[in-house]
Design a protein around this motif. Structure first.
Motif, short mmCIF file in Angstrom:
data_model
loop_
_atom_site.label_atom_id
_atom_site.label_comp_id
_atom_site.label_asym_id
_atom_site.label_seq_id
_atom_site.Cartn_x
_atom_site.Cartn_y
_atom_site.Cartn_z
N PHE A 1 -2.32 -3.71 -46.67
CA PHE A 1 -1.35 -4.20 -47.66
C PHE A 1 -1.97 -5.30 -48.54
O PHE A 1 -1.71 -5.35 -49.74
N LEU A 2 -2.79 -6.15 -47.94
CA LEU A 2 -3.42 -7.22 -48.71
C LEU A 2 -4.44 -6.68 -49.70
O LEU A 2 -4.66 -7.28 -50.76
N ASP A 3 -5.05 -5.55 -49.39
CA ASP A 3 -6.07 -5.00 -50.28
C ASP A 3 -5.51 -4.69 -51.66
O ASP A 3 -6.15 -4.95 -52.68
N THR B 1 -13.13 -16.85 -54.73
CA THR B 1 -12.21 -17.99 -54.65
C THR B 1 -11.24 -17.82 -53.48
O THR B 1 -10.99 -18.76 -52.73
N ILE B 2 -10.72 -16.61 -53.33
CA ILE B 2 -9.79 -16.34 -52.22
C ILE B 2 -10.49 -16.53 -50.88
O ILE B 2 -9.92 -17.12 -49.95
N SER B 3 -11.74 -16.08 -50.79
CA SER B 3 -12.48 -16.25 -49.54
C SER B 3 -12.69 -17.72 -49.22
O SER B 3 -12.57 -18.14 -48.06
N VAL C 1 -11.16 -11.18 -44.61
CA VAL C 1 -11.92 -9.94 -44.40
C VAL C 1 -11.58 -8.90 -45.46
O VAL C 1 -12.43 -8.08 -45.85
N THR C 2 -10.34 -8.92 -45.96
CA THR C 2 -9.95 -7.97 -47.01
C THR C 2 -10.64 -8.31 -48.31
O THR C 2 -11.08 -7.42 -49.06
N ALA C 3 -10.76 -9.61 -48.60
CA ALA C 3 -11.38 -10.03 -49.86
C ALA C 3 -12.89 -9.88 -49.83
O ALA C 3 -13.50 -9.49 -50.84
N ILE C 4 -13.51 -10.18 -48.70
CA ILE C 4 -14.97 -10.24 -48.65
C ILE C 4 -15.60 -8.85 -48.50
O ILE C 4 -16.75 -8.63 -48.90
N GLY C 5 -14.86 -7.89 -47.94
CA GLY C 5 -15.45 -6.58 -47.65
C GLY C 5 -16.08 -5.89 -48.84
O GLY C 5 -17.25 -5.50 -48.80
N PRO C 6 -15.36 -5.70 -49.96
CA PRO C 6 -15.92 -4.95 -51.09
C PRO C 6 -16.91 -5.72 -51.94
O PRO C 6 -17.49 -5.16 -52.87
N ALA D 1 -6.79 -6.59 -54.97
CA ALA D 1 -7.39 -5.76 -56.02
C ALA D 1 -6.78 -6.06 -57.38
O ALA D 1 -7.47 -6.02 -58.41
N GLN D 2 -5.51 -6.40 -57.42
CA GLN D 2 -4.85 -6.75 -58.68
C GLN D 2 -5.19 -8.17 -59.13
O GLN D 2 -5.36 -8.43 -60.32
#
Length: 225
Positions: free
Chosen positions: A108-110, A121-123, A159-164, A114-115
């Motif tokens: 859900f966070l992805d 910054t989020i990380s 983890v959602t922000a850093i992965g891609p 993404a938007q």
């Protein structure tokens, strides 16, 4: 409250100070007095196989109590062992909060991240939140449930922000190598951190708080840099 006979088995329950007027029933503890241990012990008894067991302990501490032994669990420190078991079960449930959030929230966070963009910054913000959470766990009495919810939210978002990010900053032919290096470093730290935590725990006289949490807060601080 105080122990009337600190060198004897007390079922692990403090007895009331005579100067304290509030009535107290040791058989039905209302938790106005906490469960504690005697300061020393010198007891000899017959064991399960007819062998004599001697318990001669000076400066008795919680490390001397084996709640898997019936002498402690059903006799000398019965209330203490029952309370310890109950506390361990509650602690296990509370400790699962971050892992549940990590398992549920990333899909859900992805979409949200993404938007928004601004993954770096989020990380950094998530690392700062983890720093604050561990500092609070180490030095304050804030409810651990609140802090572990914050930890789970920050970890899931991180983890959602850093992965891609790896696929965004390396050449088109390099994402596989980049992910491999990230995974290798991650697993290396998974191997090292338990050893470091074990050393800190041992040097802190088998206590996690505050020193282990301070170490984790330092790691969170490094993540913000």
């Amino acid at each position: 409250c105080q122990i009337p006979h600190p060198d004897q088995c007390t079922l692990g329950t403090l007895q009331p100070d005579p100067s304290f007027n509030k009535p107290f029933n040791a058989a039905n503890n209302d938790h106005s007095c906490p469960f504690v241990l005697p300061t020393s012990l010198n007891v000899t008894r017959l064991g399960q196989k007819g062998k004599q067991q001697s318990f001669a302990i000076q400066n008795l501490s919680r490390l001397d109590v084996d709640c898997s032994d019936r002498f402690w669990a059903d006799g000398c420190t019965k209330d203490y062992c029952h309370t310890l078991k109950d506390a361990s079960e509650k602690a296990g449930a509370v400790m699962s909060i971050p892992f549940v959030l990590l398992a549920v929230l990333p899909p859900f966070l992805d979409r949200v991240i993404a938007q928004i963009g601004r993954r770096v910054t989020i990380s950094a913000i998530c690392s700062a939140v983890l720093f604050l959470v561990h500092i609070c766990l180490a030095l304050t009495s804030i409810s651990p449930i609140v802090l572990l919810v914050a930890q789970g939210l920050a970890a899931a978002t991180y983890v959602t922000a850093i992965g891609p990010i790896a696929s965004m900053v390396v050449p088109r032919e390099g994402p596989g190598t980049a992910f491999g290096v990230m995974l290798s470093l991650q697993n290396f730290l998974y191997a090292i951190f338990p050893l470091v935590v074990g050393v800190i725990h041992e040097l802190s006289r088998d206590r996690f708080i505050p020193n282990v949490e301070i170490f984790f807060s330092f790691c969170g601080f490094l993540g913000t840099l």
